[in-house]
Design a protein around this motif. Structure first.
Motif, PDB file in Angstrom:
ATOM      1  N   TRP A 198       0.838  -1.168   0.220  1.00  0.00           N
ATOM      2  CA  TRP A 198      -0.002  -0.073   0.124  1.00  0.00           C
ATOM      3  C   TRP A 198       0.726   1.315  -0.116  1.00  0.00           C
ATOM      4  O   TRP A 198       0.604   2.177  -0.734  1.00  0.00           O
ATOM      5  CB  TRP A 198      -0.807  -0.095   1.214  1.00  0.00           C
ATOM      6  CG  TRP A 198      -0.272   0.066   2.607  1.00  0.00           C
ATOM      7  CD1 TRP A 198       0.132  -1.096   3.280  1.00  0.00           C
ATOM      8  CD2 TRP A 198       0.189   1.064   3.281  1.00  0.00           C
ATOM      9  NE1 TRP A 198       0.906  -0.723   4.533  1.00  0.00           N
ATOM     10  CE2 TRP A 198       0.849   0.661   4.420  1.00  0.00           C
ATOM     11  CE3 TRP A 198       0.126   2.534   3.075  1.00  0.00           C
ATOM     12  CZ2 TRP A 198       1.170   1.692   5.527  1.00  0.00           C
ATOM     13  CZ3 TRP A 198       0.363   3.473   3.958  1.00  0.00           C
ATOM     14  CH2 TRP A 198       1.109   2.904   5.113  1.00  0.00           C
ATOM     15  N   TYR A 199       1.979   1.287   0.494  1.00  0.00           N
ATOM     16  CA  TYR A 199       2.861   2.354   0.797  1.00  0.00           C
ATOM     17  C   TYR A 199       3.592   2.696  -0.586  1.00  0.00           C
ATOM     18  O   TYR A 199       3.660   3.834  -0.799  1.00  0.00           O
ATOM     19  CB  TYR A 199       3.784   2.353   1.859  1.00  0.00           C
ATOM     20  CG  TYR A 199       4.548   0.960   2.097  1.00  0.00           C
ATOM     21  CD1 TYR A 199       5.862   0.864   1.182  1.00  0.00           C
ATOM     22  CD2 TYR A 199       4.046   0.039   2.893  1.00  0.00           C
ATOM     23  CE1 TYR A 199       6.627  -0.243   1.420  1.00  0.00           C
ATOM     24  CE2 TYR A 199       4.757  -1.282   2.726  1.00  0.00           C
ATOM     25  CZ  TYR A 199       6.304  -1.304   2.032  1.00  0.00           C
ATOM     26  OH  TYR A 199       6.821  -2.462   2.151  1.00  0.00           O
TER      27      TYR A 199
ATOM     28  N   ILE B 192       0.777   4.205  -2.889  1.00  0.00           N
ATOM     29  CA  ILE B 192       0.341   5.576  -2.510  1.00  0.00           C
ATOM     30  C   ILE B 192       1.550   6.554  -2.855  1.00  0.00           C
ATOM     31  O   ILE B 192       1.268   7.573  -3.402  1.00  0.00           O
ATOM     32  CB  ILE B 192       0.186   5.633  -0.943  1.00  0.00           C
ATOM     33  CG1 ILE B 192      -1.090   5.124  -0.636  1.00  0.00           C
ATOM     34  CG2 ILE B 192       0.313   6.972  -0.451  1.00  0.00           C
ATOM     35  CD1 ILE B 192      -1.273   5.103   0.864  1.00  0.00           C
TER      36      ILE B 192
ATOM     37  N   GLY C  75      -3.520   8.123   2.394  1.00  0.00           N
ATOM     38  CA  GLY C  75      -2.934   7.426   3.680  1.00  0.00           C
ATOM     39  C   GLY C  75      -3.924   7.637   4.652  1.00  0.00           C
ATOM     40  O   GLY C  75      -4.063   6.787   5.737  1.00  0.00           O
TER      41      GLY C  75
ATOM     42  N   TYR D 173      -6.263   4.721   4.071  1.00  0.00           N
ATOM     43  CA  TYR D 173      -5.593   3.367   4.547  1.00  0.00           C
ATOM     44  C   TYR D 173      -5.899   3.300   6.227  1.00  0.00           C
ATOM     45  O   TYR D 173      -6.008   2.293   6.612  1.00  0.00           O
ATOM     46  CB  TYR D 173      -3.892   3.433   4.223  1.00  0.00           C
ATOM     47  CG  TYR D 173      -3.475   1.963   4.953  1.00  0.00           C
ATOM     48  CD1 TYR D 173      -3.456   0.990   4.209  1.00  0.00           C
ATOM     49  CD2 TYR D 173      -2.553   2.182   5.918  1.00  0.00           C
ATOM     50  CE1 TYR D 173      -2.654  -0.386   4.627  1.00  0.00           C
ATOM     51  CE2 TYR D 173      -2.009   1.069   6.642  1.00  0.00           C
ATOM     52  CZ  TYR D 173      -2.221  -0.183   5.880  1.00  0.00           C
ATOM     53  OH  TYR D 173      -1.350  -1.212   6.535  1.00  0.00           O
TER      54      TYR D 173
ATOM     55  N   TRP E 149      -8.765   0.471   2.529  1.00  0.00           N
ATOM     56  CA  TRP E 149      -7.681   0.409   1.235  1.00  0.00           C
ATOM     57  C   TRP E 149      -8.315  -0.713   0.525  1.00  0.00           C
ATOM     58  O   TRP E 149      -8.363  -0.426  -0.765  1.00  0.00           O
ATOM     59  CB  TRP E 149      -6.390   0.182   1.991  1.00  0.00           C
ATOM     60  CG  TRP E 149      -5.455  -0.018   0.822  1.00  0.00           C
ATOM     61  CD1 TRP E 149      -4.798  -0.796   0.151  1.00  0.00           C
ATOM     62  CD2 TRP E 149      -4.934   1.119   0.077  1.00  0.00           C
ATOM     63  NE1 TRP E 149      -3.905  -0.441  -0.739  1.00  0.00           N
ATOM     64  CE2 TRP E 149      -3.864   0.526  -0.814  1.00  0.00           C
ATOM     65  CE3 TRP E 149      -5.214   2.697   0.142  1.00  0.00           C
ATOM     66  CZ2 TRP E 149      -3.336   1.492  -1.680  1.00  0.00           C
ATOM     67  CZ3 TRP E 149      -4.400   3.735  -0.692  1.00  0.00           C
ATOM     68  CH2 TRP E 149      -3.462   2.807  -1.682  1.00  0.00           C
TER      69      TRP E 149
ATOM     70  N   THR F 246     -11.201   0.741  -1.434  1.00  0.00           N
ATOM     71  CA  THR F 246     -10.781   1.505  -2.353  1.00  0.00           C
ATOM     72  C   THR F 246     -10.233   1.054  -3.590  1.00  0.00           C
ATOM     73  O   THR F 246     -10.407   1.554  -4.690  1.00  0.00           O
ATOM     74  CB  THR F 246      -9.859   2.577  -1.690  1.00  0.00           C
ATOM     75  OG1 THR F 246     -10.227   3.068  -0.460  1.00  0.00           O
ATOM     76  CG2 THR F 246      -9.442   3.822  -2.693  1.00  0.00           C
TER      77      THR F 246
END
Length: 277
Positions: free
Chosen positions: A46-47, A50, A74, A77, A82, A85
Motif C-alpha cells: 500500500w505504501y 500511495i 494515507g 488506509y 484500502w 478503495t
C-alpha cells in the motif's frame, strides 16, 4: 392504459432467453478484466502504491495535488478502507476505459455524419436523464449480481459525456484549417488523425474527465447489486444506520474523486497549453 414496462420486460426476457450464452461469455471476460486490474493494484504494498500515485499526481497536476494524494490515500488506509478503495478504483478503470473505447468512436462518427448525430442526440439525452438506479435492473437480469452488472450499468451511465464532448471538439475545429488540409490532398483518415483529433483533444480530455467522474458516482450506487467497493461501506451506513461508517465511506469516495479529477484535468490543461503555443 399503455404499459410500456411490460413490453420492455418481455424484450429483456427474450434477450436473456436467446442470448444467454453470449451474456455469460461477456460476463467472464469483464470479470477477468476487473480481477486483473484489482490484482495489479493489490500486488503492490500500500505504501508503494500511495507513493507512486502521489509522485504521478505531483508530476501531472502540481505539488498540491501530490500532497493531497499522499495525505488522502494515507487517511483512507488509516481508516481501514484500502481494499475497498482498490476495488472501487478497479471498477472505475475498467468501466471508464470501455465507455471511452465505445464513446469516442461514436463521437467521431456523429461529428462527421449529421444523420448519426441527430439519431444519437435523443439517445444520449435518454441515457443522461434516466435515473441511475434504473440501469441496475437490466444489468442484474443479464449478468446476475456482482461486479459485472455494476460495470455495465456504469458504462451506460458514464458514456454520454465522452460521445458529446468528442463530437463538440471535432465540430469546433476551424473550417479554414480543415479546408486547407483537404486542399493539400489529405485523406479523411489523415485529416482526422493529424488535424481534427489533435485540435479537439482538450475538449475530448474534458469528456474523459467527466466520464471518469460519472463512473465513480455510478460505481458507488452499484453497491446495491453487490458490486462491492466503497459503495458497500456507504450502503452499510445507510441500511444499518451507522452514521460514522457511512460518513467515513463518503470521505473515502470524495478523496478518490478529487484525486482522479485533478489528475485527469491536468492532461486537458497541458494539452490546451500546447495547442495554444
Amino acid at each position: 392504459m399503455i404499459k410500456i414496462g411490460k413490453y420492455i420486460e418481455h424484450f429483456i426476457n427474450w434477450l436473456t432467453l436467446h442470448f444467454g450464452p453470449f451474456f455469460k461469455s461477456v460476463k467472464h471476460i469483464v470479470e477477468a478484466m476487473v480481477n486483473a486490474v484489482q490484482w495489479v493494484l493489490g500486488i503492490m504494498p500500500w505504501y508503494v502504491l500511495i507513493l507512486l500515485l502521489a509522485i504521478f499526481a505531483w508530476r501531472r497536476a502540481g505539488w498540491s495535488a501530490g500532497v493531497f494524494t499522499l495525505l488522502g490515500l494515507g487517511l483512507i488506509y488509516g481508516m481501514g478502507y484500502w481494499p475497498q478503495t482498490m476495488e472501487t478504483l478497479a471498477l472505475i478503470l475498467v468501466s471508464a476505459c470501455i465507455a471511452l473505447l465505445i464513446g469516442i468512436p461514436f463521437g467521431i462518427w456523429a461529428a462527421r455524419n449529421n444523420m448519426v448525430g441527430k439519431i444519437l442526440r435523443p439517445i444520449l439525452d435518454f441515457m443522461q436523464t434516466m435515473p441511475a438506479f434504473v440501469y441496475l435492473i437490466p444489468a442484474v437480469l443479464f449478468f446476475g449480481l456482482g461486479k459485472v452488472p455494476g460495470v455495465f450499468a456504469t458504462i451506460i451511465f458514464a458514456m454520454p459525456p465522452a460521445v458529446r464532448l468528442t463530437t463538440l471538439g471535432i465540430q469546433q475545429v476551424p473550417k479554414d484549417i480543415v479546408e486547407a488540409t483537404r486542399s493539400f490532398g489529405a485523406t479523411s483518415t489523415q485529416l482526422l488523425l493529424k488535424v481534427e483529433l489533435p485540435l479537439a483533444m482538450p475538449t475530448i480530455l474534458a469528456g474523459v474527465n467527466q466520464t471518469i467522474m460519472m463512473a465513480l458516482s455510478m460505481v458507488v450506487i452499484a453497491a446495491m447489486i453487490a458490486a462491492g467497493g466503497l459503495g458497500e461501506i456507504v450502503l452499510k451506513g445507510i441500511t444499518q444506520l451507522k452514521i460514522g461508517v457511512g460518513f467515513e465511506g463518503g470521505i473515502a469516495v470524495v478523496i478518490l474523486a478529487i484525486i482522479l479529477d485533478r489528475i485527469t484535468q491536468s492532461f486537458g490543461k497541458k494539452r490546451m497549453k500546447k495547442t495554444s503555443n
